[in-house]
Design a protein around this motif. Sequence first.
Motif, PDB file in Angstrom:
ATOM      1  N   LEU A  31       0.828  -1.205   0.000  1.00 14.56           N
ATOM      2  CA  LEU A  31       0.000   0.000   0.000  1.00 14.56           C
ATOM      3  C   LEU A  31       0.864   1.258   0.000  1.00 14.56           C
ATOM      4  O   LEU A  31       1.900   1.301   0.664  1.00 14.56           O
ATOM      5  CB  LEU A  31      -0.886   0.034   1.239  1.00 14.56           C
ATOM      6  CG  LEU A  31      -1.707  -1.218   1.561  1.00 14.56           C
ATOM      7  CD1 LEU A  31      -2.586  -0.942   2.753  1.00 14.56           C
ATOM      8  CD2 LEU A  31      -2.563  -1.626   0.393  1.00 14.56           C
ATOM      9  N   SER A  36      -3.587   4.731   0.314  1.00 14.74           N
ATOM     10  CA  SER A  36      -4.147   3.432   0.665  1.00 14.74           C
ATOM     11  C   SER A  36      -3.815   3.018   2.081  1.00 14.74           C
ATOM     12  O   SER A  36      -4.637   2.420   2.773  1.00 14.74           O
ATOM     13  CB  SER A  36      -3.649   2.378  -0.320  1.00 14.74           C
ATOM     14  OG  SER A  36      -4.100   2.704  -1.591  1.00 14.74           O
ATOM     15  N   SER A  62       2.957   4.267  -4.992  1.00 15.96           N
ATOM     16  CA  SER A  62       2.723   3.033  -5.763  1.00 15.96           C
ATOM     17  C   SER A  62       3.777   2.855  -6.844  1.00 15.96           C
ATOM     18  O   SER A  62       4.020   1.753  -7.305  1.00 15.96           O
ATOM     19  CB  SER A  62       1.327   3.021  -6.358  1.00 15.96           C
ATOM     20  OG  SER A  62       1.034   4.241  -6.970  1.00 15.96           O
ATOM     21  N   SER A  84      -1.952  -1.310  -3.983  1.00 19.33           N
ATOM     22  CA  SER A  84      -2.938  -0.248  -3.937  1.00 19.33           C
ATOM     23  C   SER A  84      -2.256   1.104  -3.800  1.00 19.33           C
ATOM     24  O   SER A  84      -1.253   1.232  -3.104  1.00 19.33           O
ATOM     25  CB  SER A  84      -3.876  -0.494  -2.756  1.00 19.33           C
ATOM     26  OG  SER A  84      -4.947   0.396  -2.821  1.00 19.33           O
ATOM     27  N   SER A 124      -5.556  -1.838  -7.061  1.00 15.69           N
ATOM     28  CA  SER A 124      -6.710  -1.004  -6.745  1.00 15.69           C
ATOM     29  C   SER A 124      -6.244   0.413  -6.449  1.00 15.69           C
ATOM     30  O   SER A 124      -5.092   0.632  -6.069  1.00 15.69           O
ATOM     31  CB  SER A 124      -7.482  -1.570  -5.556  1.00 15.69           C
ATOM     32  OG  SER A 124      -6.722  -1.426  -4.384  1.00 15.69           O
ATOM     33  N   TRP A 125      -7.128   1.360  -6.634  1.00 11.50           N
ATOM     34  CA  TRP A 125      -6.901   2.739  -6.197  1.00 11.50           C
ATOM     35  C   TRP A 125      -7.805   2.968  -4.994  1.00 11.50           C
ATOM     36  O   TRP A 125      -9.021   2.861  -5.087  1.00 11.50           O
ATOM     37  CB  TRP A 125      -7.263   3.757  -7.274  1.00 11.50           C
ATOM     38  CG  TRP A 125      -6.583   3.681  -8.607  1.00 11.50           C
ATOM     39  CD1 TRP A 125      -7.191   3.805  -9.825  1.00 11.50           C
ATOM     40  CD2 TRP A 125      -5.186   3.538  -8.900  1.00 11.50           C
ATOM     41  NE1 TRP A 125      -6.259   3.736 -10.839  1.00 11.50           N
ATOM     42  CE2 TRP A 125      -5.026   3.567 -10.298  1.00 11.50           C
ATOM     43  CE3 TRP A 125      -4.049   3.368  -8.108  1.00 11.50           C
ATOM     44  CZ2 TRP A 125      -3.790   3.442 -10.921  1.00 11.50           C
ATOM     45  CZ3 TRP A 125      -2.824   3.239  -8.731  1.00 11.50           C
ATOM     46  CH2 TRP A 125      -2.703   3.279 -10.114  1.00 11.50           C
ATOM     47  N   PHE A 134     -11.777   0.116   1.001  1.00 11.96           N
ATOM     48  CA  PHE A 134     -10.630  -0.761   1.254  1.00 11.96           C
ATOM     49  C   PHE A 134     -11.104  -2.117   1.773  1.00 11.96           C
ATOM     50  O   PHE A 134     -10.640  -3.154   1.308  1.00 11.96           O
ATOM     51  CB  PHE A 134      -9.671  -0.113   2.252  1.00 11.96           C
ATOM     52  CG  PHE A 134      -8.451  -0.941   2.505  1.00 11.96           C
ATOM     53  CD1 PHE A 134      -7.436  -0.989   1.562  1.00 11.96           C
ATOM     54  CD2 PHE A 134      -8.318  -1.706   3.655  1.00 11.96           C
ATOM     55  CE1 PHE A 134      -6.314  -1.770   1.764  1.00 11.96           C
ATOM     56  CE2 PHE A 134      -7.200  -2.494   3.866  1.00 11.96           C
ATOM     57  CZ  PHE A 134      -6.198  -2.514   2.913  1.00 11.96           C
ATOM     58  N   VAL A 137     -12.517  -4.038  -1.098  1.00 12.54           N
ATOM     59  CA  VAL A 137     -11.472  -4.534  -1.997  1.00 12.54           C
ATOM     60  C   VAL A 137     -10.811  -5.770  -1.389  1.00 12.54           C
ATOM     61  O   VAL A 137     -10.645  -6.797  -2.054  1.00 12.54           O
ATOM     62  CB  VAL A 137     -10.419  -3.426  -2.262  1.00 12.54           C
ATOM     63  CG1 VAL A 137      -9.160  -4.006  -2.861  1.00 12.54           C
ATOM     64  CG2 VAL A 137     -10.987  -2.375  -3.191  1.00 12.54           C
TER      65      VAL A 137
END
Lengths: 162, 283
Positions: A31, A36, A62, A84, A124-125, A134, A137
């Motif tokens: 993350l 994230s 990221s 993420s 994922s964003w 979150f 996800v």
Amino acid sequence: METEVKDQLVSIEKPELVAPPNWEPVIMGILCNWCSYAGSDLTGTSRIQYPPNIRIIRVPCSSRVDPWFLIKSLQTTADGVLVSGCHPGDCHYITGNYYARRRFLVTKKLLNFVGFHENRIQFSWVSAAEGPKFAKVVNKVTEEIKKLGPLHLYKKENFEKK
Amino acid sequence: MNYTKQIQDIAAKLFTEGKIDVFVGYRMNGFDDNQVPVLITDPQDVSKLVFTDKSVFNLVNYLKTDHTRRKRVGLVVKGCDSRSLNLMLTESQVKRENLYVVGICCEGIVDDSGHKMQNCVECVVPDAVVSDELLGTPSGQKPYMVNVDIAALAAKPLTERTAYFEEVFENCIRCNACRHSCPLCYCAKCCIDQETATLYNGANTTSAAFHALMTWSLHLAGRCVDCRNCEKACPSHLPLHLLHKQNESVIYENFQEHLAGVIPEDRGAFYKYSLKDPDDFIM
């Protein structure tokens, strides 16, 4: 007991290998610090439950995520990886996640090409305000990887699963 | 395609004018009709030089050795080689003023059985993009084709692909010839060697080969020019082009038809971004 044997979970890449009973996947969560990671923190402080299968690593951005990290995690304990970061345009370092996005696509396609199921590598964003997202996800990723069974590909000797 | 005479003349001229210290070209290997690279420092050896459709190797690789570093070099490049030279210039690995580049408008290289090699059939840029002198008639840029092997493998089910690539990685002997033969692998210390720091991790396992080849191919993603020096060097005859062509096709389809090294000053695909890059695979 027979029905249980029939329902046994197999590794999707190697259908001849069966998962041990009560098998739980290990997911490496990488993350970004600014969105994230703060988002996952918010999930915790808002008392939203998410599966404990995810093992979280914090990185500055990221775009710090080298494809190498994914390869190394899949080689060791992980059955799947979740990376993420901030939403496009929201990067703390202005453009970091745009660069990361390109690398993620190529890495995902290449790993799928050499024989990993595409759901094992997920992206994922998640922004710092998206605590519920979150949890959603992580729930989705864990569920999907649970269906794929344990990963038996290219594990280092210490990490080979019996 | 036979430019032996022209290349010998050019090399002789350059040596007499004192423009170069070393000339990198091809010579016959001495026992069959295949060729090997040669570094010529003595003007009398110029007659050794040849160039036919058997000149397979990418000579840009020799720009990273001590024989050519900080020297004025004459060099023969085909279309694909010139793309890797272009990238090396962009990444500041060589100085343009130290080079005299003899570009070839390549008509395709022939393998042992007399067929055109696969990468030459699918070649996009047959003419040298960097050159001081261009031999042959330019034929222009060709349309991009997705590699036939990639298309065939991608159509197979997952378990078959897994089994196929497990065999590939199993057969790797970790000699690192692919890395040494690649003109764009110029790092003095390679991150793959971190794995070999201890005897145990450096063991020749399938896992170690997977790690090495995947890391290597991802470092070359968006930079590989498909010269296939790695595949020619591989003693296990691994289909290394599969990894590179897969990356290349993904990059070409998704990132504004990026092809490595075709445009001068254009860096690899991972050194730039576009707001239009695909986002649909991200949750």
